[in-house]
Design an enzyme around this catalytic site. Structure first.
Site, short mmCIF file in Angstrom:
data_model
loop_
_atom_site.label_atom_id
_atom_site.label_comp_id
_atom_site.label_asym_id
_atom_site.label_seq_id
_atom_site.Cartn_x
_atom_site.Cartn_y
_atom_site.Cartn_z
N LYS A 74 3.70 -21.15 -38.80
CA LYS A 74 4.63 -21.87 -39.37
C LYS A 74 4.97 -22.87 -38.34
O LYS A 74 4.79 -24.11 -38.86
CB LYS A 74 5.74 -21.22 -39.82
N SER A 124 9.51 -21.39 -42.96
CA SER A 124 10.47 -20.59 -42.86
C SER A 124 11.45 -20.71 -41.76
O SER A 124 11.16 -21.38 -41.00
CB SER A 124 9.75 -19.22 -42.41
N TYR A 137 3.03 -14.78 -36.58
CA TYR A 137 3.48 -15.35 -37.83
C TYR A 137 4.41 -16.57 -37.77
O TYR A 137 3.86 -17.43 -38.43
CB TYR A 137 4.06 -14.11 -38.68
C1 UD1 Z 1 11.90 -11.30 -41.57
C2 UD1 Z 1 11.28 -11.69 -40.25
C3 UD1 Z 1 11.03 -13.20 -40.38
C4 UD1 Z 1 10.45 -13.46 -41.85
C5 UD1 Z 1 11.16 -12.92 -43.00
C6 UD1 Z 1 10.43 -13.06 -44.27
C7 UD1 Z 1 11.32 -9.98 -38.63
C8 UD1 Z 1 12.02 -9.81 -37.08
N1 UD1 Z 1 11.71 -11.23 -39.33
O1 UD1 Z 1 13.34 -11.82 -41.21
O2 UD1 Z 1 10.16 -13.75 -39.40
O3 UD1 Z 1 10.40 -14.98 -41.99
O4 UD1 Z 1 11.46 -11.58 -42.78
O5 UD1 Z 1 11.12 -12.49 -45.27
O6 UD1 Z 1 10.44 -9.38 -39.25
N2 UD1 Z 1 17.10 -4.65 -41.59
C9 UD1 Z 1 17.51 -3.26 -41.47
N3 UD1 Z 1 16.72 -2.17 -41.91
C10 UD1 Z 1 15.53 -2.44 -42.58
C11 UD1 Z 1 15.15 -3.81 -42.79
C12 UD1 Z 1 15.98 -4.95 -42.28
O7 UD1 Z 1 18.74 -2.84 -40.97
O8 UD1 Z 1 15.04 -1.45 -42.99
C13 UD1 Z 1 17.98 -5.68 -41.22
C14 UD1 Z 1 17.38 -6.59 -40.15
O9 UD1 Z 1 17.63 -5.89 -38.76
C15 UD1 Z 1 18.12 -7.86 -40.51
C16 UD1 Z 1 18.14 -7.83 -41.83
O10 UD1 Z 1 18.39 -6.32 -42.31
O11 UD1 Z 1 19.33 -7.94 -39.88
C17 UD1 Z 1 17.06 -8.60 -42.69
O12 UD1 Z 1 15.94 -8.19 -42.29
P1 UD1 Z 1 14.55 -8.81 -43.04
O13 UD1 Z 1 14.64 -8.72 -44.49
O14 UD1 Z 1 13.67 -8.03 -42.33
O15 UD1 Z 1 14.48 -10.27 -42.61
P2 UD1 Z 1 14.68 -11.22 -41.43
O16 UD1 Z 1 14.54 -10.20 -39.96
O17 UD1 Z 1 15.47 -12.03 -41.28
#
Ligand code: UD1
Length: 339
Positions: free
Chosen positions: A152, A124, A148
């Site tokens: 990795k 990842s 997690y």
């Molecule tokens: C997340 C994990 C990462 C993992 C990946 C796997 C965290 C901090 N990171 O990545 O370690 O490898 O998933 O798929 O959990 N967002 C919102 N609202 C939501 C959900 C997300 O605004 O309800 C935003 C987040 O702040 C971020 C973006 O959407 O800016 C993407 O979030 P997400 O899909 O959870 O991925 P990552 O945080 O990049």
């Protein structure tokens, strides 16, 4: 090749099974179904027109893993199986370290005993840690911000050391950016249990009416619109990247390889919302909420190593990703059925 796909009933594993069969490989799946539904297997068989042998057990069981390798012909392994929820890993670190590391040890030992030398590992972009230089290149130092992510980092280290100990091995670690989307049929997709942690499945569940509104975690980041920027990659492009990596390492001479799989394009949370509204024709209600602990402002790949060494490119746009996610979500509003 006859490829053992660990976690082959899961989100990325199932899409990779389809691509492997399309590329002419035979597939054997091992999955403990702790985070996947058995009904995915019938859909895989319908889509590929082949039977997909499935072994249902937990790879941390050394005896069962040994039995699998003793009774199946296996030429290569793609290792997806593992726990993957960041928040849960903070609450249950021992479970994460034990499950993710022990399953890898068990596989590596069985591979050694049965002379299987080719392994592709599901890593990842989280291994680039809290303050990565952008775009992220494979030579950046690795670290993590949660258990997690550390699993990795640790598994990559184990694989690097094991590869260095035996120059007949062919191992690749693939660092995924943000996998989203679904098979173009709408029959295979991401089916998170409980409340989705990740953005795209949450947005899809809002669009289909399972959740009222999205919380946007922070709009004061140092990004063009203030919301988090990520490199979303279509799961089918990601699956194709595994086939390309497998073909490349099995024909090559390098014991250990690392490739980023991403598009190289950053897309903000607000841009994802707009793209999903276009794809679904439905409004996505949202509110701005506080930042989520552990989030970084922006993450996107430099995918040029995979482009040049694998001849692999991500082909699908954010609109394709949203259209395919929507097809899956609208055909399967509650995910896979239980039976
Ligand atoms: C997340 C994990 C990462 C993992 C990946 C796997 C965290 C901090 N990171 O990545 O370690 O490898 O998933 O798929 O959990 N967002 C919102 N609202 C939501 C959900 C997300 O605004 O309800 C935003 C987040 O702040 C971020 C973006 O959407 O800016 C993407 O979030 P997400 O899909 O959870 O991925 P990552 O945080 O990049």
């Amino acid at each position: 090749m006859r490829v053992l796909v660990s976690g082959g009933a899961g989100y990325i594993g199932s899409h990779t099974v389809i691509r492997l069969v399309e590329a002419g490989h035979d597939v054997v799946v091992v999955d403990d179904f702790s985070n996947a539904k058995p009904t995915v297997v019938g859909r895989l068989e319908a889509l590929t027109g082949t039977s997909v042998p499935v072994h249902s057990f937990d790879l941390t069981d050394v005896d069962k893993t040994e039995h699998l390798f003793a009774n199946e012909t296996i030429d290569a392994v793609i290792h997806f199986a593992g726990f993957k929820a960041v928040g849960e890993s903070v609450a249950k670190p021992l479970d994460y370290y034990q499950n993710n590391l022990d399953s890898t040890f068990s596989l590596l030992r069985a591979m050694r005993r049965h002379d299987v030398r080719t392994l592709v590992f599901s890593s990842s972009a989280t291994v680039y840690g809290a303050e990565p230089r952008l775009p992220m290149t494979e030579d950046l130092p690795t670290s993590a911000t949660n258990p997690y992510g550390w699993t990795k980092v640790m598994i990559e280290q184990v694989l690097t050391d094991v590869a260095a100990s035996d120059d007949r091995l062919r191992i690749a670690a693939l660092r995924y950016f943000n996998p989203v989307g679904a098979h173009v049929s709408g029959d295979i997709g991401e089916d998170p249990s409980g409340i989705p942690n990740n953005l795209m499945p949450f947005v899809a569940q809002v669009a289909v009416g399972r959740r009222e509104k999205l919380s946007v975690f922070g709009d004061d980041y140092d990004t063009p619109d203030g919301t988090g920027v990520r490199d979303y990659i279509h799961v089918d492009d990601l699956a194709a990247g595994h086939v390309a990596a497998l073909d490349r390492i099995s024909a090559g001479t390098t014991p250990m390889s690392i490739w980023n799989l991403g598009t190289g394009q950053g897309v903000s949370v607000l841009e994802v919302i707009k793209a999903f509204e276009r794809a679904s024709g439905r409004p996505i209600p949202y509110e701005i909420a506080p930042r989520r602990a552990g989030d970084i402002a922006a993450s996107y790949a430099d995918p040029s190593r995979a482009n040049s060494e694998l001849g692999w490119y991500a082909t699908k746009t954010i609109d394709d990703m949203c259209a395919d996610t929507w097809r899956w979500q609208s055909k399967n509003p509650n995910g896979y059925p239980d039976a």
